[in-house]
Design an enzyme around this catalytic site. Structure first.
Site, PDB file in Angstrom:
ATOM      1  N   GLU A  68     -27.724  30.059 -38.729  1.00 45.35           N
ATOM      2  CA  GLU A  68     -28.292  31.103 -37.779  1.00 45.35           C
ATOM      3  C   GLU A  68     -28.172  30.817 -36.026  1.00 45.35           C
ATOM      4  OE1 GLU A  68     -32.092  31.747 -39.607  1.00 45.35           O
ATOM      5  OE2 GLU A  68     -30.909  32.507 -41.305  1.00 45.35           O
TER       6      GLU A  68
ATOM      7  N   ASN B   2     -38.142  26.096 -44.156  1.00 49.87           N
ATOM      8  CA  ASN B   2     -37.881  26.502 -42.722  1.00 49.87           C
ATOM      9  C   ASN B   2     -38.357  27.758 -42.555  1.00 49.87           C
ATOM     10  OD1 ASN B   2     -36.275  27.321 -40.361  1.00 49.87           O
ATOM     11  ND2 ASN B   2     -34.325  27.590 -41.635  1.00 49.87           N
ATOM     12  N   TRP B   3     -39.326  27.913 -41.807  1.00 45.28           N
ATOM     13  CA  TRP B   3     -40.089  29.146 -41.329  1.00 45.28           C
ATOM     14  C   TRP B   3     -39.483  30.358 -40.684  1.00 45.28           C
ATOM     15  CZ3 TRP B   3     -45.891  27.627 -40.897  1.00 45.28           C
ATOM     16  CH2 TRP B   3     -46.451  26.835 -41.882  1.00 45.28           C
ATOM     17  N   LYS B   4     -38.157  29.716 -40.175  1.00 45.17           N
ATOM     18  CA  LYS B   4     -37.718  30.615 -39.031  1.00 45.17           C
ATOM     19  C   LYS B   4     -38.566  31.466 -37.996  1.00 45.17           C
ATOM     20  CE  LYS B   4     -34.057  31.202 -42.398  1.00 45.17           C
ATOM     21  NZ  LYS B   4     -32.943  31.637 -43.007  1.00 45.17           N
TER      22      LYS B   4
ATOM     23  N   GLY C 181     -35.545  28.785 -46.973  1.00 50.89           N
ATOM     24  CA  GLY C 181     -36.180  29.770 -46.006  1.00 50.89           C
ATOM     25  C   GLY C 181     -37.272  30.621 -46.589  1.00 50.89           C
ATOM     26  N   GLY C 182     -36.823  31.933 -47.098  1.00 54.01           N
ATOM     27  CA  GLY C 182     -37.623  33.045 -47.510  1.00 54.01           C
ATOM     28  C   GLY C 182     -38.668  32.383 -48.409  1.00 54.01           C
TER      29      GLY C 182
ATOM     30  N   SER D 128     -31.221  30.804 -50.602  1.00 52.41           N
ATOM     31  CA  SER D 128     -31.875  31.664 -51.650  1.00 52.41           C
ATOM     32  C   SER D 128     -32.436  30.501 -52.687  1.00 52.41           C
ATOM     33  CB  SER D 128     -31.061  32.720 -52.279  1.00 52.41           C
ATOM     34  OG  SER D 128     -30.804  33.601 -51.298  1.00 52.41           O
TER      35      SER D 128
ATOM     36  N   HIS E   2     -28.393  24.982 -37.621  1.00 52.17           N
ATOM     37  CA  HIS E   2     -28.553  25.805 -38.877  1.00 52.17           C
ATOM     38  C   HIS E   2     -27.395  27.045 -38.355  1.00 52.17           C
ATOM     39  CE1 HIS E   2     -30.178  29.199 -41.090  1.00 52.17           C
ATOM     40  NE2 HIS E   2     -30.744  28.325 -41.859  1.00 52.17           N
TER      41      HIS E   2
ATOM     42  N   GLY F 132     -30.758  33.930 -47.322  1.00 51.85           N
ATOM     43  CA  GLY F 132     -31.337  35.230 -47.308  1.00 51.85           C
ATOM     44  C   GLY F 132     -30.822  36.344 -48.201  1.00 51.85           C
TER      45      GLY F 132
ATOM     46  N   GLU G 273     -25.563  24.759 -46.633  1.00 56.64           N
ATOM     47  CA  GLU G 273     -26.004  26.025 -46.740  1.00 56.64           C
ATOM     48  C   GLU G 273     -24.846  26.875 -46.810  1.00 56.64           C
ATOM     49  OE1 GLU G 273     -30.532  26.386 -45.867  1.00 56.64           O
ATOM     50  OE2 GLU G 273     -29.244  26.462 -43.934  1.00 56.64           O
TER      51      GLU G 273
END
Ligand code: PGA
Length: 259
Positions: A103, A11-13, A240-241, A219, A101, A179, A173
């Protein structure tokens, strides 16, 4: 892990313009081999503006990475300024869409009902939803984590048939792990993923529970992927990251080769 093929999703956001995205996916494809694709499904979820470029790269180079999106609207078309319809994604051969998600829920006020509409719209357009759920730190500390997540699963998937649930993906999640560098322990993640499968079993039956893939997210890195992926109810990861670094994401995908 039963006989479910794991799905590891990046997930590159809101990262990478379309030039950077092309480089990223080429580097990732270079780092992966058929041995990986044989045992793990991989999807990348770039921003909307990158999708067409990435589609072209994946298709022209025959790269077996699934093209994914991070969100969509539930309506097919109309006066919804700034939104993207699921049919538009399907037309670009997007096959997996992240829905709900944390976010989206926390920063953009997405409700369980909206998540449910989106899940249905994604399925109606022949794509696979990754329906996200997860608790806050306060909810976990107040022993409310399992209740919150179970309710999110029931609400997000409300009205679906058992065979639809069997084919989709749920991402667990914990919000406090996204993150932050704080990962749920493999045991805690397994406990929640098992509870999620239990809810699916009681609502949609054994076949749906057996088929549904449950990802862990929060993470995930190359170093912790083997332990997380070794849990019997964890069928993949939503990353993600660490998915922004092609080599690190490839290490996660190659989790079975580590250690
Ligand atoms: P993270 O994000 O891997 O950077 O914690 C996971 C996610 O939000 O999907």
């Amino acid at each position: 892990m039963a006989d479910r093929k794991p799905l590891i999703s990046g997930n590159w956001k809101m990262n990478h313009n379309h030039f950077e995205a092309i480089q990223m996916v080429q580097k990732l494809a270079y780092a992966l081999s058929q041995n990986d694709y044989d045992v793990v499904d991989v999807s990348v979820h770039p921003p909307f503006t990158d999708l067409r470029s990435i589609q072209t790269v994946l298709e022209s180079d025959d790269i077996p990475i699934a093209l994914g999106a991070q969100n969509c609207h539930w309506e097919a078309k109309g006066a919804f300024t700034g939104e993207v319809a699921p049919g538009m994604l399907a037309k670009m051969n997007v096959s997996v869409v992240i829905v709900g998600h944390s976010e989206r829920r926390e920063l953009f006020g997405e409700s369980d009902d909206e998540v449910n509409r989106k899940v249905k719209a994604v399925l109606a357009n022949g794509m696979t939803p990754i329906m996200c759920c997860g608790e806050t730190l306060e909810e976990r500390e107040a022993d409310g984590a399992v209740t919150k997540v179970k309710l999110q699963v029931l609400a997000g998937l409300a009205g679906l048939k058992a065979e639809q649930v069997a084919g989709l993906v749920i991402a667990y999640e914990p919000i406090w792990a996204i993150g932050t560098g704080m990962t749920a322990t493999p045991e805690d993640a397994q406990e929640m993923c098992s509870a999620i499968r239990g809810v699916v079993r009681s609502k949609w039956g054994a076949e749906a529970a057996h088929g549904v893939r449950i990802q862990y997210g929060g993470s995930v890195k190359g170093a912790n992927a083997p332990d997380l992926m070794g849990q019997s109810d964890i069928d993949g990861a939503l990353v993600g990251g660490a998915s922004l670094d092609a080599d690190e994401f490839a290490r996660i995908i190659g989790y079975r080769l580590v250690g």
